[in-house]
Design a protein around this motif. Structure first.
Motif, PDB file in Angstrom:
ATOM      1  N   UNK A 256       0.831  -1.204   0.000  1.00  0.00           N
ATOM      2  CA  UNK A 256       0.000   0.000   0.000  1.00  0.00           C
ATOM      3  C   UNK A 256       0.862   1.249   0.000  1.00  0.00           C
ATOM      4  N   UNK A 257       1.986   1.218   0.712  1.00  0.00           N
ATOM      5  CA  UNK A 257       2.892   2.374   0.749  1.00  0.00           C
ATOM      6  C   UNK A 257       3.513   2.626  -0.613  1.00  0.00           C
ATOM      7  N   UNK A 258       3.943   1.558  -1.290  1.00  0.00           N
ATOM      8  CA  UNK A 258       4.519   1.710  -2.630  1.00  0.00           C
ATOM      9  C   UNK A 258       3.464   2.205  -3.616  1.00  0.00           C
ATOM     10  N   UNK A 259       2.256   1.668  -3.534  1.00  0.00           N
ATOM     11  CA  UNK A 259       1.193   2.123  -4.413  1.00  0.00           C
ATOM     12  C   UNK A 259       0.856   3.580  -4.177  1.00  0.00           C
ATOM     13  N   UNK A 260       0.828   4.003  -2.915  1.00  0.00           N
ATOM     14  CA  UNK A 260       0.570   5.406  -2.593  1.00  0.00           C
ATOM     15  C   UNK A 260       1.657   6.302  -3.172  1.00  0.00           C
ATOM     16  N   UNK A 261       2.911   5.880  -3.024  1.00  0.00           N
ATOM     17  CA  UNK A 261       4.016   6.684  -3.564  1.00  0.00           C
ATOM     18  C   UNK A 261       3.880   6.858  -5.074  1.00  0.00           C
ATOM     19  N   UNK A 262       3.422   5.827  -5.750  1.00  0.00           N
ATOM     20  CA  UNK A 262       3.283   5.913  -7.212  1.00  0.00           C
ATOM     21  C   UNK A 262       2.170   6.864  -7.623  1.00  0.00           C
ATOM     22  N   UNK A 263       0.998   6.728  -7.027  1.00  0.00           N
ATOM     23  CA  UNK A 263      -0.113   7.574  -7.472  1.00  0.00           C
ATOM     24  C   UNK A 263      -0.011   9.000  -6.935  1.00  0.00           C
ATOM     25  N   UNK A 264       0.827   9.215  -5.909  1.00  0.00           N
ATOM     26  CA  UNK A 264       1.014  10.567  -5.377  1.00  0.00           C
ATOM     27  C   UNK A 264       2.095  11.335  -6.125  1.00  0.00           C
ATOM     28  N   UNK A 265       2.827  10.644  -6.998  1.00  0.00           N
ATOM     29  CA  UNK A 265       3.908  11.305  -7.728  1.00  0.00           C
ATOM     30  C   UNK A 265       3.343  12.262  -8.768  1.00  0.00           C
ATOM     31  N   UNK A 266       4.021  13.387  -9.031  1.00  0.00           N
ATOM     32  CA  UNK A 266       3.545  14.336 -10.044  1.00  0.00           C
ATOM     33  C   UNK A 266       3.390  13.703 -11.420  1.00  0.00           C
TER      34      UNK A 266
END
Length: 451
Positions: A407-417
């Motif tokens: 979930x943390x990795x997925x969040x980092x991906x979709x939160x990226x510009x």
């Protein structure tokens, strides 16, 4: 459709409905993390968990949604995970019990790592993350209901759980999942959802009290301290109210035997876990575990073979030669477990994995926009619960931990510009007719918050 001034009207934001991959992933989580096959014998079909992993992996590979991809394989979290998986594989040939280590590697740890990647890669947007958080809440609630219905509270005031997770593991899962209530409570949750979340929280706190877990209590203190002192996104008064409510629920639902047990934390030297008090006390086990790591520093005693080391290498185990019994204990500490089983490098990689996960979520908290910082803090709180409770439990390879990492990795991906600017299926385009100007289309996210 165009507006009166010729500009394209904004389309409603996509709701990210359930699809085959998400259904398969939900089933996999209930099998692998929440062990429904252990709770309900009718589901205990040979090979079902492995089949669920294979089906989910196949659906992910065949999926053509451009929002689903693994483009962060150089993340420190990913590299540390792959390094740990490699160390687990290298530990097999020299394991004290080769067959057991190989079986655990293939059927256990490899599947936990795959689950992390499947969770991370399947996330298309925040709606998917809310859905995963909801599945975690549903999982811990189902498990808690099942064990309280099937098992009785013993004379010591603790649930006598005989399923995959014992009472201490259950306490870890409850404490680490509670922060997700804060995330699910937010918009778009309505009155019905919030009522259900409140009822679930009350029941989980009742179950936490029945576990009688001292490690779980310490983890609870750590999580609530973070929520009270470091959590941002909601006012201090609301944070204090939420923490106070949890404390009141715990105090109000716990029995006198629970507080008698918790009080022993203040007098550690009187407990059997104190050094020298018992050969199977935690401190004695930890000292032996450090000895296993130092005597097997390169590849350890073998993945998931700590108990075998207790039975074969512990000096105290010599009494078995004379027909006396000696308990083959687990490590009761995730860090000592990894160090003893995978060697010094394994321990370094495990610490790196956890530090990298906290660093990743901290960057999202500081730099991202919208609901990403709020969820990042929620996941930090959950990871704090896992790490603190794991100081007293053998949960180094936990599927629950790797789900949080996914979930943390997925969040980092979709939160990226880059992701926010490249989501054609989640954004409508605001266009200007060619007869007015030749300006390129602008992403809708530059005009309004699509969420």
């Amino acid at each position: 459709m165009r507006s009166a001034n010729g500009v394209a009207a904004a389309a409603p934001a996509e709701r990210l409905k359930w699809d085959a991959l998400q259904v398969a992933l939900a089933i996999l989580m209930f099998l692998q993390v929440w062990r429904v096959q252990d709770l309900f014998p009718v589901l205990a079909l040979s090979g079902l968990p492995i089949l669920a992993t294979c089906v989910t992996l196949l659906l992910f590979v065949l999926d053509r949604d451009r929002r689903r991809r693994l483009n962060s394989l150089t993340q420190p979290v990913v590299l540390a995970t792959l390094g740990l998986l490699g160390m687990a594989a290298l530990s097999v040939p020299g394991s004290l019990y080769v067959g057991w280590s190989l079986d655990f590697l293939v059927k256990g740890y490899l599947r936990a790592v795959l689950l992390m990647f499947l969770v991370a890669g399947s996330i298309r947007g925040f709606a998917d993350l809310r859905r995963l958080a909801g599945l975690q809440m549903a999982g811990i609630l189902l498990y808690s209901v099942a064990v309280t219905a099937q098992f009785q509270v013993g004379s010591n005031g603790r649930l006598q759980v005989l399923s995959f997770y014992d009472v201490n593991d259950l306490a870890l899962l409850i404490v680490s999942t509670l922060p997700l209530v804060l995330y699910l409570w937010r918009r778009p949750a309505g009155l019905v959802v919030r009522f259900l979340l409140t009822a679930a929280t009350v029941f989980l706190m009742m179950t936490l009290a029945k576990t009688g877990s001292r490690g779980g209590f310490v983890a609870f203190l750590a999580v609530t301290a973070y929520l009270l002192l470091r959590f941002r996104g909601i006012s201090g008064a609301k944070r204090a109210g939420a923490v106070a409510l949890l404390a009141i629920l715990l105090v109000g639902t716990a029995s006198s035997s629970y507080f008698e047990r918790i009080e022993t934390i203040l007098h550690p030297s009187r407990d059997y876990n104190w050094s020298g008090a018992s050969e199977v006390g935690r401190m004695e086990i930890w000292k032996r575990g450090i000895g296993y790591m130092l005597s097997h520093p390169v590849f350890g005693v073998g993945a998931k073979s700590f108990a075998v080391a207790e039975g074969e290498l512990a000096p105290e185990a010599r009494i078995q030669r004379y027909g006396r019994g000696f308990k083959w204990s687990e490590a009761h500490n995730a860090f000592i477990e990894i160090g003893a089983e995978l060697g010094v490098m394994g321990l370094i990689l495990f610490v790196t994995l956890l530090v990298s996960a906290f660093a990743l979520l901290s960057r999202i908290r500081r730099r991202a926009m919208g609901e990403a910082p709020f969820l990042a803090q929620t996941l930090i709180a959950s990871l704090i619960g896992v790490v603190v409770a794991s100081m007293f439990l053998s949960q180094a390879y936990s599927a629950y931990l790797y789900t949080l990492l996914g979930m943390s990795l997925g969040l980092a991906r979709i939160a990226s510009p880059a992701h926010r600017l490249a989501r054609p299926t989640e954004h409508s385009l605001v266009t200007v007719p060619p007869r007015v100007t030749g300006t390129l289309p602008l992403p809708l996210s530059l005009v309004r918050d699509h969420r």
